[in-house]
Design an enzyme around this catalytic site. Structure first.
Site, short mmCIF file in Angstrom:
data_model
loop_
_atom_site.label_atom_id
_atom_site.label_comp_id
_atom_site.label_asym_id
_atom_site.label_seq_id
_atom_site.Cartn_x
_atom_site.Cartn_y
_atom_site.Cartn_z
N CYS A 1 35.76 49.43 37.80
CA CYS A 1 36.23 49.78 36.45
C CYS A 1 35.21 49.47 35.36
O CYS A 1 34.16 50.09 35.29
CB CYS A 1 37.56 49.07 36.20
SG CYS A 1 38.41 49.59 34.68
N GLU B 1 40.89 51.43 42.49
CA GLU B 1 41.12 50.04 42.07
C GLU B 1 42.59 49.67 42.24
O GLU B 1 43.48 50.40 41.80
CB GLU B 1 40.70 49.86 40.61
CG GLU B 1 40.94 48.48 40.06
CD GLU B 1 40.65 48.38 38.58
OE1 GLU B 1 40.52 47.25 38.07
OE2 GLU B 1 40.58 49.45 37.92
N LYS C 1 34.93 41.59 41.60
CA LYS C 1 34.47 42.06 40.29
C LYS C 1 33.90 40.92 39.45
O LYS C 1 34.49 39.85 39.34
CB LYS C 1 35.64 42.73 39.55
CG LYS C 1 35.26 43.39 38.24
CD LYS C 1 36.48 44.06 37.61
CE LYS C 1 36.12 44.76 36.29
NZ LYS C 1 37.32 45.34 35.65
#
Length: 490
Positions: free
Chosen positions: A369, A252, A317
């Site tokens: 994440c 990330e 995301k």
């Protein structure tokens, strides 16, 4: 007073069942002790207080690491970070206060206790964007009950943990409730025995080589402008050592510049790996400019970005971390304290209809994440995918238990979907996990290295992928109704 103290102590035992402690029997001890305290309450109000104290112990210990990001990297003084964390834990504890008092009002049975616990855990996962952390089922991933996960996910495992533990306490009482609870527990154990022999997904091709690059860039340096060039050098040098034919994964925000500001470097890396028979996937911040203005995303892209059919291979995301990736009511609170101005805290969530990534002839379901913690999102995106990939930067939480708890929960997604999971992080835990949630290969935390491994593409649909949480919410409601039919006879 002694039961209140016992409830608090029981809650403190709960996190010991999770990483990094992995004392999973403590899960049953904790829940059983909590249920016992609830049963001894003289009123619904007292049950509420005992449940809140139980939750306070659970979260006060279990998420104490939250203060690390506030103090170490958010520039919040310790005298402020610790109370902020305590307030957060006290809020989360209310869910267990509600579970205890609801159980007291509806008959004080193990059935009601398990049903209300599951329903309120589910609510906790989405209320005010949700905090799906420390579900009881995660503590069972390395136990004989783990085969229940492909059938009902972490939800069924949570239900099993609470029902089995509370039934052990209920057996000391008379009345039909104990027999109903015992019967349900027996069904769960029988289902577990059957599940050990069930397989829902199958291999889809040969083993594929993969290389996960762990840059281990210190968090206090990572976002400095002066570090950008050195960061590129680190990842380029590590990638150059990787043998031909590997799928290469960077974590990330491996690069702290937007893709639009550094396309030449990123694309050159992708073309070089492609020329050697490999492929390249990286986390990268993303900037979009359209007629609605400028928006920013936390993204993962397959490089070269443009596929042969002319489509961009990028995923933005969806589940953003409050205060970390976006600031609620930012017009009111930005600037009040430095923590509300963390780097890259102005992201926009991605569209849920985004496609999965395609590379080297396989489909990869991507997760960034925090969003690997959402069971339904992962189950939905896993349809048609050959493997799962999650990238993260857990350096925000230093050497605390937070990153290891995060890793444990990511493993559950592999087990629920029957697919291998490739996990790339900045400083650990970088790992390859098989379809049974077992760690195949991993790098030590806080080391700069490349993990060379293989993964098995798989296809098929687990029952949990097909149904999601809904059958287990319905079962929880049935348990509430059935458990409230008869009052406990003291």
């Amino acid at each position: 007073m002694r039961y209140r103290l016992l409830a608090l102590m029981a809650g403190l035992l709960f996190p010991l069942a999770f990483a990094p402690y992995d004392l999973w029997p403590m899960l049953f001890v904790s829940i059983a002790a909590g249920f016992f305290c609830q049963q001894q309450a003289g009123s619904a109000r007292e049950a509420l207080l005992r449940g809140w104290l139980y939750g306070l112990g659970m979260f006060g210990f279990g998420i104490s690491w939250v203060h690390v990001s506030m103090h170490d990297y958010g520039f919040m003084p310790l005298w402020m970070a610790i109370p902020f964390t305590a307030i957060f834990a006290a809020f989360l504890a209310l869910f267990y206060g509600l579970s205890f008092t609801l159980t007291w009002r509806l008959g004080r049975s193990a059935l009601v206790f398990a049903g209300s616990w599951l329903l309120l855990d589910w609510v906790r996962g989405w209320f005010l964007t949700g905090f799906p952390w420390l579900y009881a089922g995660y503590g069972l991933i390395d136990t004989p009950l783990a085969p229940l996960a492909p059938i009902g996910g972490v939800w069924l495992l949570t239900l099993a943990a609470v029902l089995l533990a509370s039934t052990a306490i209920q057996l000391r009482q008379s009345g039909p409730q104990r027999w109903f609870s015992l019967g349900m527990s027996a069904l769960l154990l029988a289902g577990t025995a059957i599940a050990h022999n069930l397989t829902f997904t199958q291999p889809n091709g040969a083993m594929q080589p993969v290389a996960l690059v762990q840059g281990n860039i210190p968090q206090d340096l990572k976002w400095q402008i002066s570090m950008r060039e050195r960061t590129r050098e680190i990842y380029h040098e590590l990638t150059a050592t990787i043998p031909d034919g590997h799928l290469v994964i960077w974590p990330e925000s491996a690069l702290t510049d937007f893709y639009q500001s550094t396309p030449d470097f990123v694309e050159a890396e992708g073309r070089a790996l492609e020329a050697r028979g490999g492929a390249f996937i990286t986390g990268v911040p993303w900037r979009t400019v359209d007629n609605r203005g400028v928006s920013y995303h936390n993204s993962i892209a397959a490089i070269p970005l443009i596929s042969e059919d002319g489509h961009e291979r990028v995923y933005h995301k969806q589940k953003l971390v409050p205060f970390g990736e976006y600031v609620p009511m930012q017009s009111l609170i930005r600037g009040l304290i430095p923590f509300f101005d963390l780097p890259m805290s102005g992201f926009t969530p991605g569209d849920p209809s985004q496609a999965n990534l395609h590379t080297l002839g396989h489909t990869i379901a991507p997760f960034i994440c925090y969003e690997i913690l959402y069971p339904e999102q992962v189950a939905t995106r896993s349809h048609g995918a050959d493997a799962l990939i999650t990238i993260s930067n857990d350096a925000w939480f230093g050497t605390s238990a937070g990153p290891l708890q995060h890793f444990q929960m990511a493993r559950m997604r592999a087990l629920e979907t029957g697919r291998w999971l490739l996990r790339g992080t900045n400083n650990g835990v970088t790992a390859v996990i098989d379809e049974q949630g077992k760690v195949v290969d991993a790098l030590p935390q806080f080391e700069r290295d490349v993990l060379l491994s293989q993964y098995q593409p798989r296809q098929g649909t687990t029952p949990f992928m097909a149904t999601g949480v809904w059958p287990w919410l319905l079962l929880a409601v049935i348990l509430l109704v059935a458990g409230s039919r008869f009052r406990i006879r003291e």
